[in-house]
Design a protein around this motif. Structure first.
Motif, mmCIF file in Angstrom:
data_model
loop_
_atom_site.group_PDB
_atom_site.id
_atom_site.type_symbol
_atom_site.label_atom_id
_atom_site.label_comp_id
_atom_site.label_asym_id
_atom_site.label_seq_id
_atom_site.Cartn_x
_atom_site.Cartn_y
_atom_site.Cartn_z
ATOM 1 N N ILE A 33 0.837 -1.206 0.000
ATOM 2 C CA ILE A 33 0.000 0.000 0.000
ATOM 3 C C ILE A 33 0.871 1.255 0.000
ATOM 4 O O ILE A 33 0.641 2.201 -0.771
ATOM 5 N N ALA A 37 1.221 4.187 -2.918
ATOM 6 C CA ALA A 37 1.001 5.610 -2.637
ATOM 7 C C ALA A 37 2.231 6.439 -3.005
ATOM 8 O O ALA A 37 2.106 7.556 -3.528
ATOM 9 N N THR A 50 -6.583 9.756 -4.579
ATOM 10 C CA THR A 50 -7.727 9.262 -3.823
ATOM 11 C C THR A 50 -7.467 7.831 -3.363
ATOM 12 O O THR A 50 -6.575 7.145 -3.871
ATOM 13 N N MET A 51 -8.284 7.390 -2.417
ATOM 14 C CA MET A 51 -8.208 6.003 -1.964
ATOM 15 C C MET A 51 -8.465 5.052 -3.134
ATOM 16 O O MET A 51 -7.835 3.996 -3.242
ATOM 17 N N VAL A 54 -5.315 4.545 -5.133
ATOM 18 C CA VAL A 54 -4.366 3.647 -4.458
ATOM 19 C C VAL A 54 -4.820 2.204 -4.627
ATOM 20 O O VAL A 54 -4.030 1.311 -4.959
ATOM 21 N N ALA A 55 -6.120 1.961 -4.413
ATOM 22 C CA ALA A 55 -6.662 0.606 -4.542
ATOM 23 C C ALA A 55 -6.476 0.082 -5.967
ATOM 24 O O ALA A 55 -6.077 -1.067 -6.171
ATOM 25 N N ARG A 62 -11.625 -0.224 -3.399
ATOM 26 C CA ARG A 62 -11.504 0.679 -2.260
ATOM 27 C C ARG A 62 -12.012 0.010 -0.991
ATOM 28 O O ARG A 62 -11.462 0.195 0.096
ATOM 29 N N LEU A 65 -9.345 -1.941 0.430
ATOM 30 C CA LEU A 65 -8.271 -1.114 0.979
ATOM 31 C C LEU A 65 -8.570 -0.681 2.415
ATOM 32 O O LEU A 65 -7.664 -0.619 3.247
ATOM 33 N N VAL A 66 -9.827 -0.383 2.710
ATOM 34 C CA VAL A 66 -10.152 0.127 4.045
ATOM 35 C C VAL A 66 -10.067 -0.941 5.130
ATOM 36 O O VAL A 66 -10.224 -0.636 6.310
ATOM 37 N N THR A 71 -8.125 6.135 5.736
ATOM 38 C CA THR A 71 -8.115 7.337 4.899
ATOM 39 C C THR A 71 -6.803 7.441 4.138
ATOM 40 O O THR A 71 -5.809 6.792 4.494
ATOM 41 N N LYS A 72 -6.810 8.270 3.114
ATOM 42 C CA LYS A 72 -5.549 8.465 2.389
ATOM 43 C C LYS A 72 -4.534 9.181 3.273
ATOM 44 O O LYS A 72 -3.326 8.971 3.145
ATOM 45 N N ILE A 75 -2.485 6.713 5.071
ATOM 46 C CA ILE A 75 -1.465 6.103 4.206
ATOM 47 C C ILE A 75 -0.225 6.989 4.145
ATOM 48 O O ILE A 75 0.910 6.523 4.345
#
Length: 244
Positions: A33, A37, A50-51, A54-55, A62, A65-66, A71-72, A75
């Protein structure tokens, strides 16, 4: 299909996303992750990331990812911690190498020693290499830390201050005229300076255009030489304060 429900057609959803279970798997997933980023920050402005981006870079949704980060901002806070811990490790290695050499540590006519110059070069190059110390540090208190769970933020701050403390210990080993409080103060001053210098030395295209249009004679600051000079001036100042 339920009305309004989105279909998750990500590669991970099609293949069947497998959540990390063991501590090793969780560390590997977090490392992936942070790497994603970091790559995105090379390609886009922070505000544009945005998240979901990244995903997508990781190949899952997304929602997946959570499971790992909320949150971004979390990260990028973790990415900052990674670089400051790496910087502290770099400093420990530099101190071991430097202290193994039998060189005269006394300052020259300008009040600057060879150790001062060697450390300033090392520190500037290390900060340029570990860019997130500067580029995320510039956003740390006003943006990054404003949207992170308090427990996560506290845990990250403990790691940041532990790394800063370790760096200060190495600095005091390299420069015996620095008291423990002085070394801590110098590390914090350097981190604040890097956070301010990095964006000034790496302006956006719009900022470069505005500077040219303004008719200003101010040139873009070079990151490493400017940081080197700052560190040398700081060391000379502390040495002067403690000179008998």
């Amino acid at each position: 299909m339920e009305e309004g429900r989105a279909i998750d057609d990500s590669p991970a959803a099609r293949a069947g996303f497998k959540r990390a279970r063991t501590e090793e798997q969780k560390r590997e997933r977090m490392a992936a992750i942070l790497h994603a980023a970091d790559q995105l920050l090379d390609e886009h402005a922070y505000r544009s990331i945005t998240m979901a981006m990244v995903a997508a870079r990781l190949g899952f949704s997304r929602a997946n990812l959570v499971h790992y980060v909320a949150t971004k901002e979390e990260i990028f806070l973790r990415l900052y911690v990674q670089d400051i811990e790496g910087l502290a490790a770099d400093l420990a290695a530099f101190a071991e190498e430097r202290l193994s050499k039998a060189e005269d540590p006394s300052p020259g006519p300008r009040g600057i020693s060879a150790d001062d110059e060697a450390f300033a070069r090392f520190f500037a190059a290390a900060c340029a290499r570990r860019r997130n110390f500067g580029r995320i540090g510039a956003l740390l208190t006003t943006i990054i830390e404003t949207n992170v769970d308090i427990e996560v933020l506290a845990a990250c701050k403990r790691r940041i201050y532990a790394a800063a403390g370790a760096a200060a210990e190495q600095l005091a080993r390299l420069f015996p005229f620095l008291a423990s409080d002085d070394a801590q103060e110098l590390i914090m001053a350097a981190s604040h300076y890097v956070a301010g210098l990095y964006p000034a030395a790496h302006p956006t295209p719009a900022q470069v255009t505005a500077l040219l249009c303004s008719g200003s004679n101010g040139a873009q600051q070079a990151f490493e030489p400017t940081l080197e000079r700052f560190v040398i001036v700081q060391l000379a100042g502390y040495r002067a304060l403690h000179r008998p």
